[in-house]
Design an enzyme around this catalytic site. Structure first.
Site, PDB file in Angstrom:
ATOM      1  N   LYS A   1      60.914  72.447  54.076  1.00 13.37           N
ATOM      2  CA  LYS A   1      60.038  73.523  53.572  1.00 13.37           C
ATOM      3  C   LYS A   1      59.407  73.145  52.220  1.00 13.37           C
ATOM      4  O   LYS A   1      58.186  73.192  52.045  1.00 13.37           O
ATOM      5  CB  LYS A   1      60.853  74.807  53.448  1.00 13.37           C
ATOM      6  CG  LYS A   1      60.204  75.901  52.655  1.00 13.37           C
ATOM      7  CD  LYS A   1      59.001  76.463  53.375  1.00 13.37           C
ATOM      8  CE  LYS A   1      58.228  77.361  52.452  1.00 13.37           C
ATOM      9  NZ  LYS A   1      57.361  78.292  53.097  1.00 13.37           N
TER      10      LYS A   1
ATOM     11  N   CYS B   1      53.359  81.180  46.592  1.00  9.27           N
ATOM     12  CA  CYS B   1      54.152  80.084  47.176  1.00  9.27           C
ATOM     13  C   CYS B   1      53.972  78.747  46.462  1.00  9.27           C
ATOM     14  O   CYS B   1      54.893  78.253  45.814  1.00  9.27           O
ATOM     15  CB  CYS B   1      53.809  79.938  48.651  1.00  9.27           C
ATOM     16  SG  CYS B   1      54.025  81.466  49.554  1.00  9.27           S
TER      17      CYS B   1
ATOM     18  N   ARG C   1      50.961  81.322  56.498  1.00  6.13           N
ATOM     19  CA  ARG C   1      49.923  81.476  55.475  1.00  6.13           C
ATOM     20  C   ARG C   1      49.574  82.946  55.361  1.00  6.13           C
ATOM     21  O   ARG C   1      49.342  83.596  56.375  1.00  6.13           O
ATOM     22  CB  ARG C   1      48.636  80.721  55.866  1.00  6.13           C
ATOM     23  CG  ARG C   1      48.713  79.233  55.790  1.00  6.13           C
ATOM     24  CD  ARG C   1      47.578  78.634  56.595  1.00  6.13           C
ATOM     25  NE  ARG C   1      47.616  79.108  57.971  1.00  6.13           N
ATOM     26  CZ  ARG C   1      46.597  79.037  58.835  1.00  6.13           C
ATOM     27  NH1 ARG C   1      45.441  78.525  58.461  1.00  6.13           N
ATOM     28  NH2 ARG C   1      46.717  79.483  60.072  1.00  6.13           N
TER      29      ARG C   1
ATOM     30  N   ALA D   1      38.038  71.210  47.876  1.00  2.00           N
ATOM     31  CA  ALA D   1      38.106  71.175  46.408  1.00  2.00           C
ATOM     32  C   ALA D   1      37.646  72.514  45.857  1.00  2.00           C
ATOM     33  O   ALA D   1      36.964  73.275  46.528  1.00  2.00           O
ATOM     34  CB  ALA D   1      37.196  70.056  45.907  1.00  2.00           C
ATOM     35  N   GLY D   2      38.028  72.793  44.632  1.00  2.32           N
ATOM     36  CA  GLY D   2      37.569  74.036  44.021  1.00  2.32           C
ATOM     37  C   GLY D   2      38.421  74.462  42.853  1.00  2.32           C
ATOM     38  O   GLY D   2      38.837  73.630  42.034  1.00  2.32           O
TER      39      GLY D   2
ATOM     40  N   ARG E   1      48.897  87.426  43.140  1.00  2.00           N
ATOM     41  CA  ARG E   1      49.902  86.726  42.342  1.00  2.00           C
ATOM     42  C   ARG E   1      49.406  85.315  42.010  1.00  2.00           C
ATOM     43  O   ARG E   1      48.921  84.606  42.873  1.00  2.00           O
ATOM     44  CB  ARG E   1      51.229  86.661  43.111  1.00  2.00           C
ATOM     45  CG  ARG E   1      51.950  87.992  43.108  1.00  2.00           C
ATOM     46  CD  ARG E   1      53.187  87.952  43.933  1.00  2.00           C
ATOM     47  NE  ARG E   1      52.884  87.956  45.360  1.00  2.00           N
ATOM     48  CZ  ARG E   1      53.806  87.910  46.317  1.00  2.00           C
ATOM     49  NH1 ARG E   1      55.079  87.819  46.004  1.00  2.00           N
ATOM     50  NH2 ARG E   1      53.464  87.939  47.593  1.00  2.00           N
TER      51      ARG E   1
ATOM     52  N   GLU F   1      60.093  79.461  56.823  1.00  2.00           N
ATOM     53  CA  GLU F   1      58.833  79.979  57.380  1.00  2.00           C
ATOM     54  C   GLU F   1      57.665  79.109  56.931  1.00  2.00           C
ATOM     55  O   GLU F   1      57.694  78.525  55.854  1.00  2.00           O
ATOM     56  CB  GLU F   1      58.628  81.447  56.966  1.00  2.00           C
ATOM     57  CG  GLU F   1      58.753  81.745  55.471  1.00  2.00           C
ATOM     58  CD  GLU F   1      57.479  81.545  54.692  1.00  2.00           C
ATOM     59  OE1 GLU F   1      56.413  81.393  55.311  1.00  2.00           O
ATOM     60  OE2 GLU F   1      57.549  81.500  53.440  1.00  2.00           O
TER      61      GLU F   1
ATOM     62  N   THR G   1      62.355  81.022  50.848  1.00  2.00           N
ATOM     63  CA  THR G   1      62.242  79.621  50.417  1.00  2.00           C
ATOM     64  C   THR G   1      63.257  79.367  49.311  1.00  2.00           C
ATOM     65  O   THR G   1      63.178  79.977  48.242  1.00  2.00           O
ATOM     66  CB  THR G   1      60.819  79.344  49.925  1.00  2.00           C
ATOM     67  OG1 THR G   1      59.930  79.611  51.004  1.00  2.00           O
ATOM     68  CG2 THR G   1      60.652  77.893  49.481  1.00  2.00           C
TER      69      THR G   1
ATOM     70  N   VAL H   1      57.096  88.032  54.209  1.00  2.21           N
ATOM     71  CA  VAL H   1      57.823  87.223  55.184  1.00  2.21           C
ATOM     72  C   VAL H   1      58.699  88.097  56.060  1.00  2.21           C
ATOM     73  O   VAL H   1      58.703  87.967  57.296  1.00  2.21           O
ATOM     74  CB  VAL H   1      58.662  86.148  54.448  1.00  2.21           C
ATOM     75  CG1 VAL H   1      59.550  85.399  55.427  1.00  2.21           C
ATOM     76  CG2 VAL H   1      57.758  85.179  53.710  1.00  2.21           C
TER      77      VAL H   1
HETATM   78  C1  UGA Z   1      51.422  78.468  51.973  1.00  3.36           C
HETATM   79  C2  UGA Z   1      51.595  77.506  53.139  1.00  3.36           C
HETATM   80  O1  UGA Z   1      50.322  77.147  53.667  1.00  3.36           O
HETATM   81  C3  UGA Z   1      52.467  78.107  54.233  1.00  3.36           C
HETATM   82  O2  UGA Z   1      52.695  77.151  55.259  1.00  3.36           O
HETATM   83  C4  UGA Z   1      53.787  78.536  53.613  1.00  3.36           C
HETATM   84  O3  UGA Z   1      54.659  79.109  54.564  1.00  3.36           O
HETATM   85  C5  UGA Z   1      53.518  79.530  52.512  1.00  3.36           C
HETATM   86  O4  UGA Z   1      52.690  78.904  51.507  1.00  3.36           O
HETATM   87  C6  UGA Z   1      54.851  79.936  51.921  1.00  3.36           C
HETATM   88  O5  UGA Z   1      55.549  79.086  51.371  1.00  3.36           O
HETATM   89  O6  UGA Z   1      55.254  81.086  52.106  1.00  3.36           O
HETATM   90  P1  UGA Z   1      49.765  80.528  51.429  1.00  3.36           P
HETATM   91  O7  UGA Z   1      50.205  80.343  50.018  1.00  3.36           O
HETATM   92  O8  UGA Z   1      49.792  81.877  52.013  1.00  3.36           O
HETATM   93  O9  UGA Z   1      50.665  79.600  52.422  1.00  3.36           O
HETATM   94  O10 UGA Z   1      48.267  80.037  51.562  1.00  3.36           O
HETATM   95  P2  UGA Z   1      47.498  78.656  51.836  1.00  3.36           P
HETATM   96  O11 UGA Z   1      46.505  78.888  52.895  1.00  3.36           O
HETATM   97  O12 UGA Z   1      48.440  77.543  52.018  1.00  3.36           O
HETATM   98  O13 UGA Z   1      46.688  78.453  50.459  1.00  3.36           O
HETATM   99  C7  UGA Z   1      47.375  78.254  49.229  1.00  3.36           C
HETATM  100  C8  UGA Z   1      46.370  78.077  48.111  1.00  3.36           C
HETATM  101  O14 UGA Z   1      45.711  76.814  48.227  1.00  3.36           O
HETATM  102  C9  UGA Z   1      45.247  79.122  48.094  1.00  3.36           C
HETATM  103  O15 UGA Z   1      45.006  79.507  46.758  1.00  3.36           O
HETATM  104  C10 UGA Z   1      44.054  78.401  48.670  1.00  3.36           C
HETATM  105  O16 UGA Z   1      42.825  78.910  48.231  1.00  3.36           O
HETATM  106  C11 UGA Z   1      44.300  76.986  48.150  1.00  3.36           C
HETATM  107  N1  UGA Z   1      43.652  75.930  48.951  1.00  3.36           N
HETATM  108  C12 UGA Z   1      44.009  75.734  50.246  1.00  3.36           C
HETATM  109  C13 UGA Z   1      42.700  75.111  48.366  1.00  3.36           C
HETATM  110  O17 UGA Z   1      42.353  75.265  47.184  1.00  3.36           O
HETATM  111  N2  UGA Z   1      42.122  74.122  49.117  1.00  3.36           N
HETATM  112  C14 UGA Z   1      42.464  73.904  50.412  1.00  3.36           C
HETATM  113  O18 UGA Z   1      41.909  72.974  51.043  1.00  3.36           O
HETATM  114  C15 UGA Z   1      43.424  74.733  50.997  1.00  3.36           C
END
Ligand code: UGA
Length: 442
Positions: free
Chosen positions: A217, A273, A167, A265-266, A340, A164, A129, A11
């Protein structure tokens, strides 16, 4: 504007380079000597698209500098961004010791400032956060400190919240093209400073008090995580009744009130985060005697994903003991080297419990995985390439949707395996195509 950023993690560094490219002069304060040295040499310590090139530009134009001299950073900056980590404590609540420690440093440095600089005032901006009420706490710290100095009227220090929404893997894009900017302030001056900072951004700006901003947030991350656990629950049901969860998600997502995003899904969510923030949000709820079973269920569904995957594997492959199983993807999502709380760590632990012979491959995450999970790593093999990882394999489990996996020559992969079985835990590959190569789906 002159800005100090405390903490050069994901960040902090993304914030710093992006603000520098907007023409601000940014001084980044980093305590870790090794990290600091690398950054001073223009090297980024983690994998995040675009950060290194923006850093190069910012360094070339003299808009960014890295230092451990917090006094100089405090003296020269009007805005002091707090971007340190807030890891989870054993009870799930956020560990705020780094936040408190930076604030102490700022306040201590303010003591030594000449009056002419103090009178310009400082705005401490919390990007980490943090639980609701943290900015209030920091304000109280500042008030106590100023009282202790006996010169409170001279030092004008305010604490703001500016969460923030970045992603990993798309952080620079998310910073430069945000859906919204949230500004939590307690004064017109704080609002004016942050609105000036973000004046060139074309998106809605929400101005609220600091508690509301902090809440936005946690509530945002928790809602996104809830969507994921919801669709994963639907996915389990789909498995039982032979429905296609990807189509269900598509059918739901076209409804604008629902939206198509975060319905994949998965294997569930991981990273630094969602798992941590959900625990912390639930812990805030419990502290205030608000029922948070909904969040607890979201967490539980997610924690069960690796177990469900193992059940599926056993169902399909029967005995796992002694079978050579390939794990493709170790990072918690593509385009990052972050492992992580990655689903792969839980899946691999499960496979080892079953005494499977595990070979793993990831385009960028292997070094971090070895460092973060030394026990697991000592009991599996890592391949240098996806093809090598699949050689003589009894089954592949795809855990991260790296784009390069889509481009693999899957006919070649199938021909080198002992049995062409594949469980795509991200619903990422075009499964009909794979069937043509003889793959059996999990
Ligand atoms: C997340 C949020 O999307 C950001 O807006 C936020 O700022 C950030 O956390 C934070 O708090 O710092 P991030 O953890 O980097 O970002 O990644 P994401 O793209 O949100 O994915 C999070 C997890 O959910 C991943 O493991 C991803 O594979 C999973 N995911 C995401 C799913 O399993 N299905 C989905 O449809 C979307």
């Amino acid at each position: 504007m002159n800005i100090a950023v405390f903490g050069a993690g994901y960040v902090g560094l993304v914030t710093a380079v992006c603000l520098a490219t907007q023409g601000n002069k940014v001084m980044v304060v980093e305590k870790d000597a090794d990290k600091l040295q690398k950054l001073q040499g223009g090297r980024v310590t983690f994998y995040e698209p675009d950060v290194e090139s923006l850093l190069d530009d910012a360094m070339a134009s003299g808009k960014i500098a890295f230092t451990n001299d917090s006094a100089a950073a405090v003296a020269s900056s009007e805005l002091l961004f707090l971007c340190v980590g807030t890891p989870a404590l054993p009870d799930g609540s956020a560990d705020l010791s780094q936040v408190e420690s930076v604030m102490k440093t700022i306040l201590k440095n303010l003591q030594d400032l000449p009056a002419r600089i103090e009178s310009r005032g400082k705005l401490v901006v919390v990007k980490s956060t943090v639980p609701v009420g943290t900015a209030d706490r920091l304000s109280r710290m500042a008030a106590l400190h100023m009282h202790g100095l006996g010169n409170g009227s001279r030092i004008d220090i305010e604490v703001a919240s500016n969460p923030e929404f970045l992603r990993e893997g798309a952080a620079v894009h998310d910073f430069l093209f945000p859906d919204r900017i949230v500004i939590g302030v307690e004064s017109e001056r704080g609002e004016r400073l942050l609105k000036t900072l973000y004046s060139s951004f074309e998106c809605p700006v929400i101005v609220a008090d600091t508690r509301t901003a902090e809440m936005i947030k946690y509530a945002s991350n928790s809602f996104l995580a809830t969507k994921i656990s919801f669709i994963n629950m639907v996915s389990d049901l789909c498995d039982k009744v032979q429905a296609d969860v990807a189509q269900v998600a598509k059918g739901m997502g076209y409804d604008k009130r629902i939206g198509e995003q975060f319905l994949k899904a998965g294997i569930g969510f991981g990273g630094s985060c969602f798992p941590k923030d959900l625990q912390a949000f639930a812990s805030v709820g419990r502290k205030h005697h608000v029922k948070v079973e909904l969040l607890e269920q979201v967490i539980r569904i997610n924690q069960d994903r690796p177990l469900k995957l193992l059940e599926k594997l056993k169902d399909a492959l029967w005995v796992l003991k002694g079978k050579r199983l390939t794990v493709l993807g170790l990072t918690f999502k593509p385009n990052t080297d972050d492992v992580r709380d990655c689903p792969a760590s839980h899946v691999i632990a499960g496979l080892l419990r079953e005494q499977a012979d595990v070979v793993a491959y990831d385009p960028v995450g292997i070094a971090n995985f070895k460092a973060a999970y030394p026990d697991l790593s000592s009991r599996i093999r890592f391949a240098d390439h996806a093809y090598e990882a699949c050689e003589r394999s009894d089954g592949i489990v795809l855990l991260t949707e790296w784009p390069s996996f889509k481009d693999l020559d899957w006919a070649r992969v199938a021909s080198r395996m002992d049995a062409p079985f594949l469980l795509d835990a991200r619903h990422f590959l075009i499964e009909e195509k794979l069937e043509n190569y003889g793959f059996v789906r999990g």
